[in-house]
Design a protein around this motif. Sequence first.
Motif, PDB file in Angstrom:
ATOM      1  N   PHE A 143       0.806  -1.214   0.000  1.00 28.89           N
ATOM      2  CA  PHE A 143       0.000   0.000   0.000  1.00 28.89           C
ATOM      3  C   PHE A 143       0.841   1.266   0.000  1.00 28.89           C
ATOM      4  O   PHE A 143       0.326   2.366  -0.089  1.00 28.89           O
ATOM      5  N   ILE A 144       2.159   1.128   0.115  1.00 31.45           N
ATOM      6  CA  ILE A 144       3.034   2.293  -0.042  1.00 31.45           C
ATOM      7  C   ILE A 144       4.035   1.951  -1.144  1.00 31.45           C
ATOM      8  O   ILE A 144       4.651   0.894  -1.110  1.00 31.45           O
ATOM      9  N   GLU A 145       4.189   2.843  -2.095  1.00 29.14           N
ATOM     10  CA  GLU A 145       5.189   2.614  -3.123  1.00 29.14           C
ATOM     11  C   GLU A 145       6.576   2.898  -2.544  1.00 29.14           C
ATOM     12  O   GLU A 145       6.739   3.782  -1.712  1.00 29.14           O
ATOM     13  N   GLY A 146       7.552   2.135  -2.982  1.00 27.87           N
ATOM     14  CA  GLY A 146       8.924   2.407  -2.569  1.00 27.87           C
ATOM     15  C   GLY A 146       9.223   1.921  -1.163  1.00 27.87           C
ATOM     16  O   GLY A 146       8.537   1.046  -0.629  1.00 27.87           O
ATOM     17  N   ASP A 147      10.225   2.537  -0.546  1.00 25.60           N
ATOM     18  CA  ASP A 147      10.687   2.063   0.752  1.00 25.60           C
ATOM     19  C   ASP A 147       9.878   2.663   1.887  1.00 25.60           C
ATOM     20  O   ASP A 147       9.390   3.776   1.795  1.00 25.60           O
ATOM     21  N   ALA A 148       9.759   1.900   2.971  1.00 28.35           N
ATOM     22  CA  ALA A 148       9.165   2.431   4.188  1.00 28.35           C
ATOM     23  C   ALA A 148      10.277   2.524   5.235  1.00 28.35           C
ATOM     24  O   ALA A 148      11.448   2.655   4.887  1.00 28.35           O
ATOM     25  N   ILE A 149       9.909   2.436   6.508  1.00 23.58           N
ATOM     26  CA  ILE A 149      10.908   2.588   7.574  1.00 23.58           C
ATOM     27  C   ILE A 149      11.636   1.256   7.768  1.00 23.58           C
ATOM     28  O   ILE A 149      11.207   0.390   8.516  1.00 23.58           O
ATOM     29  N   LEU A 150      12.751   1.143   7.071  1.00 22.16           N
ATOM     30  CA  LEU A 150      13.440  -0.142   6.933  1.00 22.16           C
ATOM     31  C   LEU A 150      13.756  -0.851   8.250  1.00 22.16           C
ATOM     32  O   LEU A 150      13.757  -2.075   8.326  1.00 22.16           O
ATOM     33  N   VAL A 151      13.998  -0.086   9.313  1.00 24.12           N
ATOM     34  CA  VAL A 151      14.481  -0.691  10.553  1.00 24.12           C
ATOM     35  C   VAL A 151      13.488  -1.721  11.088  1.00 24.12           C
ATOM     36  O   VAL A 151      13.866  -2.682  11.762  1.00 24.12           O
ATOM     37  N   PHE A 152      12.215  -1.565  10.741  1.00 20.94           N
ATOM     38  CA  PHE A 152      11.217  -2.454  11.324  1.00 20.94           C
ATOM     39  C   PHE A 152      11.295  -3.879  10.793  1.00 20.94           C
ATOM     40  O   PHE A 152      10.825  -4.801  11.448  1.00 20.94           O
ATOM     41  N   ILE A 153      11.831  -4.084   9.578  1.00 24.34           N
ATOM     42  CA  ILE A 153      11.962  -5.485   9.157  1.00 24.34           C
ATOM     43  C   ILE A 153      13.342  -6.037   9.509  1.00 24.34           C
ATOM     44  O   ILE A 153      13.628  -7.187   9.260  1.00 24.34           O
ATOM     45  N   LEU A 154      14.186  -5.210  10.129  1.00 21.77           N
ATOM     46  CA  LEU A 154      15.454  -5.731  10.637  1.00 21.77           C
ATOM     47  C   LEU A 154      15.282  -6.068  12.114  1.00 21.77           C
ATOM     48  O   LEU A 154      14.274  -5.744  12.733  1.00 21.77           O
TER      49      LEU A 154
END
Lengths: 346, 193, 194
Positions: free
Chosen positions: C161-172
Amino acid sequence: MNLLTVSGSPHIHGDNSIKKIMYGVVFAMIPAILVSIYFFGLDAVKVLLISVIACMFFEWAIQKYLIKGPLTINDGSALVTGILLAFNVPSNLPVWIIIIGAFVSIGIAKMSFGGLGKNPFNPALVGRVFLLISFPVQMTSWPKPNPLFARKVLDAITGPTPLGNLKEELTGGRTVQDILEHGTKMIVDGKEVLYQIPDYVQELLGNMGGSLGEISVAALIIGAIYMLCRKIITWQIPVAYLGSVIVFTGILWLINPNIYINPLFHLVTGGLMLGVFFMATDMVSTPMSPKGQLIFGLGCGIITVIIRVWGAYPEGVSFAILIMNAFAPLINKGFKPKRFGEVAKK
Amino acid sequence: MAKKESSFLNMVITLFVITGIASLALGGVYNLTKEPIRLAKLAKAEKAIKEVIPGFDRLEIFTVKPANGTDSLVFNCGYKNNELVGTAVESYSNKGYDPTQIKIMVGFTPDGNINNTVVIQQKETPGLGTKMTSPKFKNQFVGKNPKNFILKVKRDGGDVDAITGATISSRAFCGAIQRAYDAYEKENKKIKQ
Amino acid sequence: MNQWKNFSKGFIKDNPVFVLLLGLCPTLAVTSSAINGLGMGLATTFVLVCSNMVVSLIKNLIPDKVRIPSFIVIIASFVTIVELIMEGFVPALFEALGIFIPLIVVNCIVLGRAEGFASKQSFISSLIDGLGMGLGFAFALTLLGAVREALGNGSIFGYKFIEGDAILVFILSPGAFIVLGYLIALLNRFKKAT
């Protein structure tokens, strides 16, 4: 127990307060703020304003509507966090990312733990590291410094930091001398430019790529001297931190100057000075006793150099301080400050 | 029913029976799933090849030792009606940002053009180097012939647009393709026979 | 024993992740997306239900001194069965969960229920307990995975639902700790209010 007897008046009132200390820190940061505005212009003003306003807003909103406790917005701690956060990001960072950073600093790193005095980690650094991991592209595209009164058309808008450039080229197999003398060819915005790591005088003044507040070592030292004179910070952490960085990098440099650069370069580039004087000395998240502070500084220095030299990131100051923040309670346990009136053991 | 006493004999018998039943059950399940697992593994290996070379009905697999580098490259030559339609070369680079080897599958059409590439393994920095799997970066190689498309990032004098903030990963990626192409050129005659 | 209460306790009151804080290793490691969390949760549920049933059936046949090794053998067998079936029939999920499938063996929640509940209770109670606890675990993992995926990747169950990157730290990995901490805090607040 004679010691506990309070003598008759008059007493001297120690007029230190949170407010006084915080505004003292803000005052000490003014030279660095001016340098950042000089080199990055209106962008720096924009980042500083947004960061400060967002931090103060989140502090106020969380205290009023979530914690429902007393409002301490006037004590200046959110102001300090806001300025430090802005100091730790590049001046072309998009507004929404700065606001996320402010929310993380105040909401996650400070208010979640109960507000000022209870946060185990430095809020501004938590915000910065959060942003660095989440938005690596935006957080590592540094605008080139462009002095305010001598504006010129630049051949490129962005450029690397000295540390970033050094790390990348060393990984590519070049020697330190080669990088310093011949510079690095790079493509920015479709044009080929030559990047030369600035000389030490330029680095000292702040004419290099980097975050807002970290560029000018001279301005930071002026602020640090003021804080030391006013006794806002003590000498133990800065001395131990800088000392261990100089000794560690010095040893490496003596072993092999081809792949390890000299200690002076490590001192004047990156966020070392900003971290040493303004963030590693944070009263809340660092050890209390002088001995503990020496150990804290030593640990910070060693971790910083390890990350800079062997780590995945070119700069390790923020990680080092956060890691040592985590050790602060342990250090406090081992090196308790002397109780008032305690008799030395025989 | 009363609890069994912890006598030596009881313990031995209990453990013996439990492990016996467990091994029987596992043996049965193993036999049942042997075939699906084999098929799944095969499909996984072929999936990467299928992505980089167009429809083939027969594969010929052999390994080649590259001129520079220690590990062998795996060549998968795809044939359709006994005619060569493409070669998928599994190549690698040790020069990524992370010490983990970057493994990619490069497909060449018989005239030496790059048909497509697939990253099989990488542990680059999330958000930076990991973008080597994104179409935006990968697609610039599609249809290019390394003869006139220099496999180097632009700042090294090549034709490849590096990933923003991940020059080292981009270099490693290009190096892996170059290695595959060099070996492919050398083996080209042998394949075409 | 009220079987509905027995079943529903696994979701909020005694939730394995949010309240008992058991099995945190897979919880933190595999929940980078909602589908991974759900897959891991269901695999654990299967093991939990089967081991609970078998343990409660044979609880009187096992001498006390060898009960832990016996339980572990039973659990390990079911885990291996799950592993083999997953590898054969859902290879994509198998690859995503990787090392954490065999590690269900040492997931505290499975042995914890076998030792603490099934070895003392009836067959039906144990089955329902396993089901409730397992689904509670799956619920927690899916929730955690969904939040992390939404914030870190801008998608839920792979739907972007969001194009491009989101707040990457959350999947790390740091994101796993942060989200888990806040979910526990929210749950505590919710429990305090009721």
